[in-house]
Design an enzyme around this catalytic site. Sequence first.
Site, PDB file in Angstrom:
ATOM      1  N   ASP A   1     -24.280  -8.010   8.528  1.00 25.48           N
ATOM      2  CA  ASP A   1     -22.929  -7.736   8.018  1.00 25.48           C
ATOM      3  C   ASP A   1     -22.804  -8.039   6.517  1.00 25.48           C
ATOM      4  O   ASP A   1     -21.857  -8.699   6.081  1.00 25.48           O
ATOM      5  CB  ASP A   1     -21.879  -8.547   8.782  1.00 25.48           C
ATOM      6  CG  ASP A   1     -21.717  -8.103  10.226  1.00 25.48           C
ATOM      7  OD1 ASP A   1     -22.551  -7.312  10.691  1.00 25.48           O
ATOM      8  OD2 ASP A   1     -20.766  -8.550  10.876  1.00 25.48           O
TER       9      ASP A   1
ATOM     10  N   ASP B   1     -26.568  -4.117  11.049  1.00 23.73           N
ATOM     11  CA  ASP B   1     -25.203  -3.631  10.788  1.00 23.73           C
ATOM     12  C   ASP B   1     -24.726  -4.031   9.395  1.00 23.73           C
ATOM     13  O   ASP B   1     -23.580  -4.462   9.212  1.00 23.73           O
ATOM     14  CB  ASP B   1     -24.228  -4.183  11.833  1.00 23.73           C
ATOM     15  CG  ASP B   1     -24.659  -3.896  13.264  1.00 23.73           C
ATOM     16  OD1 ASP B   1     -25.470  -2.984  13.476  1.00 23.73           O
ATOM     17  OD2 ASP B   1     -24.181  -4.600  14.169  1.00 23.73           O
TER      18      ASP B   1
END
Length: 369
Positions: free
Chosen positions: A197, A218
């Site tokens: 992230d 991600d």
Amino acid sequence: MASSRGSSLRRISLLSLLFVYFPIITTYSYSVFGVNAKPIDLPLSTSSSQLSKRTARTTAPAGALVVSKSPASGQYSTVQAAVDALPDDGSTQVIFIETGTYDEQVYIDRSGMLTILGETANTANYASNVVTITNSLSATAAGSDDASGTLRVHKDDFALYNINVKNTFGQGSQALALSAYGTNHGYYGVGFYSYQDTVLAEQGAQYYGYCYIEGAVDFIFGQHGFAFFQRSTIASVGPGTITADGPSEKGDGLFVINESTIEQSAAATEDLTGLVYLGRPWTEYATYVFVAFTSCTLGSVINSAGWEIWSTSEPNTEDVTFAEYDNGAGSVGTRASFATKLTSNAGYTAAAVLGSSWTSWVDQGYVDQ
């Protein structure tokens, strides 16, 4: 790689993503002089003009607050102290940060245009950055993804130049380098580093030009943002997916990555050939498109399937848009059954992603060089 987000932030909704291509005018401007540098206009208010390229920026513009490792009278030793000293009155402000590593978490929510400049010998991209803002905080400890961010920008009208932003927490939890909540954001020659992230482009129109973004899981994501990444380097430091999308409905956001290089980070500790995916659908309405106006260079790290399901129990592929356009050799192979090859980049240009007024706030110097 975790199959579930484990974060309260990602239970809401999110945007779409593309990998494609993208401009500034000044209602107010001033000059910045550096070594061998010409005067430059900085992005101010909701408009700005082109930044002189490949020049040094070693001195602060008149009127700017200065952050230094050895602050003189009237200067600041931390970025947050300088931010806190700004008036919250809607005025245009500038902060100049001198060479050094600043170990802190920075939160910005003032009204009015704010430009933060990092000292550098070459403004062209991230390669010569000598200013770093760093912190080590996991979302687990902070309580949410956003709260873990090293740089948290909760405002509209913001520009950041030639600064590295790092979250050094590492594996084991989401840990953001950037948490961006706002529209008319421009990030120019910025380096973003984390593991999971890394960059949260949560809402509003945002432009990332000639940046470096590093992570493993991600590491480019958001929920309602419309973001355009131009001529940037996206580097995987471990196996995983570059993007994760989770809107609650179609059209809730759009990401485009254009003319960029996807590669293995020099910091990776293993060979990542075939172990990286362009993205996975956090919800069934994920809308990613990996587009190149001319071409994205997809390195050998990209798995031939291109895209990955969310999990075996929750694939989330029924309504996704995962597409590529003209990405060259790296896009050759049998893509996932839910992926799409585009025949045109129509609908995925800078104007399409950021809106027709994008030229009034994006620095044209970081559109093409």
